[in-house]
Write a protein that holds these residues in place. Sequence first.
Motif, PDB file in Angstrom:
ATOM      1  N   LEU A  67      41.412 -21.937 -41.102  1.00 49.33           N
ATOM      2  CA  LEU A  67      40.365 -20.954 -41.381  1.00 49.33           C
ATOM      3  C   LEU A  67      39.295 -20.977 -40.299  1.00 49.33           C
ATOM      4  O   LEU A  67      38.635 -22.003 -40.087  1.00 49.33           O
ATOM      5  N   PHE A  68      39.106 -19.853 -39.632  1.00 47.04           N
ATOM      6  CA  PHE A  68      38.033 -19.687 -38.667  1.00 47.04           C
ATOM      7  C   PHE A  68      36.885 -18.986 -39.390  1.00 47.04           C
ATOM      8  O   PHE A  68      37.059 -17.905 -39.952  1.00 47.04           O
ATOM      9  N   TYR A  69      35.701 -19.612 -39.345  1.00 48.45           N
ATOM     10  CA  TYR A  69      34.594 -19.190 -40.209  1.00 48.45           C
ATOM     11  C   TYR A  69      33.302 -19.211 -39.407  1.00 48.45           C
ATOM     12  O   TYR A  69      33.102 -20.094 -38.564  1.00 48.45           O
ATOM     13  N   GLY A  70      32.438 -18.227 -39.662  1.00 54.37           N
ATOM     14  CA  GLY A  70      31.150 -18.233 -38.976  1.00 54.37           C
ATOM     15  C   GLY A  70      30.668 -16.849 -38.619  1.00 54.37           C
ATOM     16  O   GLY A  70      30.988 -15.861 -39.302  1.00 54.37           O
ATOM     17  N   SER A  71      29.913 -16.756 -37.544  1.00 57.04           N
ATOM     18  CA  SER A  71      29.221 -15.526 -37.183  1.00 57.04           C
ATOM     19  C   SER A  71      30.090 -14.629 -36.297  1.00 57.04           C
ATOM     20  O   SER A  71      31.308 -14.759 -36.249  1.00 57.04           O
ATOM     21  N   SER A  97      25.822 -13.552 -39.289  1.00 58.76           N
ATOM     22  CA  SER A  97      25.554 -14.603 -40.271  1.00 58.76           C
ATOM     23  C   SER A  97      24.870 -15.800 -39.633  1.00 58.76           C
ATOM     24  O   SER A  97      24.967 -16.036 -38.427  1.00 58.76           O
ATOM     25  N   ARG A  98      24.174 -16.542 -40.481  1.00 58.83           N
ATOM     26  CA  ARG A  98      23.544 -17.799 -40.102  1.00 58.83           C
ATOM     27  C   ARG A  98      24.097 -18.903 -41.021  1.00 58.83           C
ATOM     28  O   ARG A  98      24.834 -18.629 -41.961  1.00 58.83           O
ATOM     29  N   ASN A 125      22.788 -17.655 -34.211  1.00 60.05           N
ATOM     30  CA  ASN A 125      21.816 -16.717 -34.782  1.00 60.05           C
ATOM     31  C   ASN A 125      20.637 -17.435 -35.433  1.00 60.05           C
ATOM     32  O   ASN A 125      19.535 -16.890 -35.486  1.00 60.05           O
ATOM     33  N   ASP A 126      20.872 -18.637 -35.931  1.00 62.81           N
ATOM     34  CA  ASP A 126      19.781 -19.403 -36.547  1.00 62.81           C
ATOM     35  C   ASP A 126      18.685 -19.684 -35.523  1.00 62.81           C
ATOM     36  O   ASP A 126      17.494 -19.440 -35.780  1.00 62.81           O
TER      37      ASP A 126
END
Length: 240
Positions: A67-71, A97-98, A125-126
């Motif tokens: 699973l590749f997850y994030g912004s 997304s942050r 992004n954070d």
Amino acid sequence: MTSAAPFAPAQRLRRLLPGSFTLLLLLLALGIFAQTPARPDPAQWAAELRAFARQDSRTPPPAAPILFYGSSSIRKWETLAADFPGRPVLNRGFGGSRFPDANYFFEQLVVRYRPRLVVLYEGDNDIAAGATPRQVYESFQTFEKLMRRHEATRRTPLVFIAIKPSLARWALYPRMQEANALIRHYIAAHPQLLRFADVGPPMLGADGRPRPELFEADGLHMTRAGYAVWTRVVGPYVGK
């Protein structure tokens, strides 16, 4: 009397903290006081979540995926299947997304797929929104704790892709590197299930700055050449 009224609170504070007033103003000016961490807005991602649901209904996701997850740097990685042939990859990135968003949707977008491996990219992004390196680090710790809390992910390895250097956010890269260093140190202390994929060095040119050919016109999102760099760095962790 009227002209002095706006300054009355500051005058009272000066009387209360005579030796600290100047230091307080300096700290405020330098932004030393950390901002409140961003709170996720579930409604912001409603369309993307519906799109994921449609994808799952039309094409069932692979069992025990990588699973590749994030912004958006994950969301725009549209060549995952070609870059990692024969591997059961699944992209669940959602642009903009942050870390608080990734943590909020953890059960819906991570646990439900019971992944064999999670590859995570957040923090970019954070920092751009004003989060401190420490806040990004603590958000990463929260994500890792969520993984260990759920039976479906308790023994699942996690690969964190380092916050990347980019043309658009080059001025912020020192702060990003601070966050990277904190996360790398934590991962080094927990090597059983955690890995740090450092995409930073190969994305920099001989001049020590981001390589322009790796980025789209906005200077932030990556070209195919940029993802080729990521593929080489991340590949060993996903068994390419």
